[in-house]
Design a protein around this motif. Structure first.
Motif, short mmCIF file in Angstrom:
data_model
loop_
_atom_site.label_atom_id
_atom_site.label_comp_id
_atom_site.label_asym_id
_atom_site.label_seq_id
_atom_site.Cartn_x
_atom_site.Cartn_y
_atom_site.Cartn_z
N ALA A 165 0.83 -1.21 0.00
CA ALA A 165 0.00 0.00 0.00
C ALA A 165 0.86 1.26 0.00
O ALA A 165 0.53 2.25 -0.65
CB ALA A 165 -0.93 0.00 1.21
N VAL A 166 1.98 1.23 0.74
CA VAL A 166 2.91 2.37 0.76
C VAL A 166 3.43 2.64 -0.65
O VAL A 166 3.39 3.78 -1.15
CB VAL A 166 4.10 2.07 1.72
CG1 VAL A 166 5.23 3.08 1.50
CG2 VAL A 166 3.63 2.10 3.17
N ASN A 181 1.28 8.58 -7.10
CA ASN A 181 1.16 10.02 -6.90
C ASN A 181 2.40 10.79 -7.35
O ASN A 181 2.72 11.85 -6.80
CB ASN A 181 0.84 10.31 -5.43
CG ASN A 181 -0.61 10.06 -5.08
OD1 ASN A 181 -1.49 10.88 -5.37
ND2 ASN A 181 -0.89 8.89 -4.49
N GLY A 182 3.10 10.24 -8.34
CA GLY A 182 4.18 10.98 -8.97
C GLY A 182 5.51 10.96 -8.25
O GLY A 182 6.39 11.76 -8.56
N PHE A 183 5.69 10.04 -7.28
CA PHE A 183 6.96 9.92 -6.57
C PHE A 183 7.85 8.89 -7.27
O PHE A 183 7.37 7.92 -7.83
CB PHE A 183 6.74 9.47 -5.12
CG PHE A 183 6.18 10.52 -4.20
CD1 PHE A 183 6.98 11.13 -3.25
CD2 PHE A 183 4.85 10.89 -4.29
CE1 PHE A 183 6.46 12.09 -2.39
CE2 PHE A 183 4.31 11.86 -3.44
CZ PHE A 183 5.13 12.46 -2.48
N GLY A 189 12.18 15.89 -8.04
CA GLY A 189 10.93 16.54 -7.61
C GLY A 189 10.32 15.91 -6.39
O GLY A 189 10.41 16.44 -5.29
N LYS A 190 9.68 14.74 -6.57
CA LYS A 190 9.08 14.02 -5.45
C LYS A 190 9.66 12.61 -5.40
O LYS A 190 9.58 11.87 -6.38
CB LYS A 190 7.55 13.96 -5.59
CG LYS A 190 6.86 15.30 -5.43
CD LYS A 190 5.35 15.16 -5.21
CE LYS A 190 4.63 14.63 -6.41
NZ LYS A 190 3.15 14.64 -6.21
N VAL A 191 10.23 12.26 -4.26
CA VAL A 191 10.92 10.97 -4.12
C VAL A 191 10.54 10.32 -2.80
O VAL A 191 10.02 10.97 -1.88
CB VAL A 191 12.46 11.14 -4.18
CG1 VAL A 191 12.91 11.68 -5.53
CG2 VAL A 191 12.95 12.07 -3.05
N PRO A 234 9.71 10.09 2.39
CA PRO A 234 9.47 10.91 1.20
C PRO A 234 10.06 12.31 1.38
O PRO A 234 10.11 12.84 2.49
CB PRO A 234 7.94 10.99 1.13
CG PRO A 234 7.43 10.03 2.17
CD PRO A 234 8.51 9.91 3.19
N GLU A 235 10.47 12.91 0.28
CA GLU A 235 10.89 14.31 0.23
C GLU A 235 10.26 14.94 -1.02
O GLU A 235 10.21 14.30 -2.08
CB GLU A 235 12.41 14.46 0.18
CG GLU A 235 13.12 14.13 1.48
CD GLU A 235 12.87 15.15 2.59
OE1 GLU A 235 12.69 16.35 2.27
OE2 GLU A 235 12.88 14.74 3.76
N MET A 236 9.81 16.20 -0.88
CA MET A 236 9.04 16.84 -1.95
C MET A 236 9.52 18.26 -2.20
O MET A 236 9.44 19.12 -1.31
CB MET A 236 7.55 16.86 -1.55
CG MET A 236 6.97 15.48 -1.29
SD MET A 236 5.39 15.53 -0.38
CE MET A 236 5.97 15.89 1.30
#
Length: 431
Positions: free
Chosen positions: A141-142, A149-151, A198-200, A226-228
């Motif tokens: 699920a993670v 969502n673009g990560f 960007g998003k990771v 996560p980092e955004m």
């Protein structure tokens, strides 16, 4: 002619003869009928051996089976409403692979130390298997949430030259002729990745050399970090609550049977829907002092404080805007009130404590340099981190989720030691 099958898929073979590789979970007999409780890792099913319907060799083979003996069992799948799975097998053949003698974990009560010494076998029990299935579903699920969502998933190093948060809780090793440490967080590296992608998010093991024996702590545990880029504190909170709600609802959808088998009250999990309530650190201090806690402004919260706050809510709750002095050097000060930072801890309900810590990161190069100087951090080891503010700095935010605490909360477990296959604790490195 039989079809090879696993227990999870028996619903597709009703009325057919199938062959399953299995272990004996338990067994009972009532004269001319034997009931074999079979497991194969994917599920459980009862095999019924009727003496008048099988050969003497098959009957005797079934009779000789002991707990955790392995076998190939052949039989016809039938619907059985009284069964937990809804199905049953009428056994027509038994091929013994290995007869087990004196299996150490019996249906009687065993102490925790005994079970932990036999963790390699304890994993076979119904409850422990269910927890591992739920853990795997949480991980799915993670990844589903972030991938959808673009990560981009990025893997930070496990071996690091130092720690910008201090090395007192790190495991020291020799890296050829240099000193190195096992990572306690991949966050700083994920910030670098966010400036590229960007998003990771990362998902990997982390290590804390804390001499802690509480029910919430492990020495080796897994983190999702996560980092955004171009995301502020408020938007980060919205991501966090949607993320946790997605994980819980996915587990409810796909692992309800496992949750119920371990006695989890799923009605409590059904209430985990975003948005989540928020209170500031100031409001938390005021509430706690009103509840009889003597805690001055500027002190961090312990487990009793978090539990008292969580008891007010049926969902996780954010505590925001902690004093800068008790939070990490990289957290961005609130522009309207620099003595607090743009951060939040997400506290799980039912006394499970903090499951997420996050913040908006400092993006100002001069302020970050000032923080490095104040905390006497090694610029030699982390010049690259300062470079992130020197070359194209942007507002950015991130957070970290501890997987094992999350598994403990979702499963309703008393201790994190059951949330991972082979836990590493203060006095446990075996098996």
């Amino acid at each position: 002619m039989s079809t090879d099958c696993v227990i999870r898929n028996v619903s597709e073979h009703v009325g057919e003869t199938v062959k399953i590789g299995a272990w004996i979970n338990n067994k009972r007999s009532s004269g001319k009928i034997q009931f074999l409780q079979l497991r194969d890792g994917t599920g459980y099913i009862q095999g019924v051996v009727v003496k008048s319907e099988v050969s003497e060799d098959i009957w005797n083979a079934a009779k000789s089976l002991t707990q955790e003996s392995s076998l190939y069992v052949t039989g016809i799948i039938r619907e059985e409403p009284r069964s937990a799975s809804g199905y049953e097998m009428t056994v027509t053949g038994v091929e013994i692979i290995h007869l087990t003698e004196n299996y150490p974990i019996t249906p009687k009560e065993h102490g925790v130390d005994f079970l932990m010494d036999h963790r390699h076998l304890w994993l076979r029990s119904t409850k422990q298997r269910a927890i591992m299935v739920i853990r795997a579903e949480i991980i799915r699920a993670v990844q589903q949430f972030f991938d959808g969502n673009g990560f981009t998933q990025v893997d930070p190093p496990i071996l690091t030259p130092s720690s910008a948060e201090g090395t007192t809780n790190l495991f020291h090793i020799k890296y050829f002729d240099e000193d190195a440490y096992l990572t306690q967080s991949g966050q700083l590296y994920m910030e670098a990745a966010a400036m590229a992608l960007g998003k990771v998010y990362s998902f990997g093991p982390t290590f804390r050399a804390e001499k802690s024996k509480t029910r919430r702590h492990l020495i080796e545990f897994w983190m999702i970090e996560p980092e955004m880029a171009f995301v502020d504190h408020e938007e980060s909170l919205r991501v966090q609550e949607k993320f946790i709600a997605h994980v819980v609802q996915t587990v409810l959808k796909n692992c309800r049977a496992e949750l119920e088998s371990i006695g989890r009250d799923v009605s409590k999990l059904e209430k985990i829907v975003a948005p989540f309530p928020r209170i500031t650190y100031d409001e938390a201090i005021e509430f706690l002092n009103g509840q009889g806690f003597d805690i001055p402004w500027g002190e961090d919260f312990g487990a009793p404080h978090e539990t008292a706050i969580a008891e007010k809510y049926e969902t996780p709750v954010f505590i925001t805007h902690y004093p800068a002095g008790i939070k990490a050097f990289y957290m961005k000060p609130d522009p309207n009130r620099p003595e607090v930072v743009l951060c939040a801890d997400m506290i799980a309900p039912e006394g499970y404590g903090e499951i997420i810590g996050g913040s908006q990161r400092i993006d100002d190069p001069e302020l970050m340099q000032q923080r490095f100087d104040e905390h006497q951090l090694s610029e030699e080891a982390y010049q690259w981190y300062l470079d992130l503010r020197k070359y194209g700095s942007v507002p950015h935010s991130g957070f970290g989720l501890g997987l094992e605490r999350t598994v403990a909360w979702i499963c309703g477990l008393d201790h994190v030691r059951e949330t991972i296959a082979f836990p590493r604790m203060l006095y446990r490195l075996y098996p």
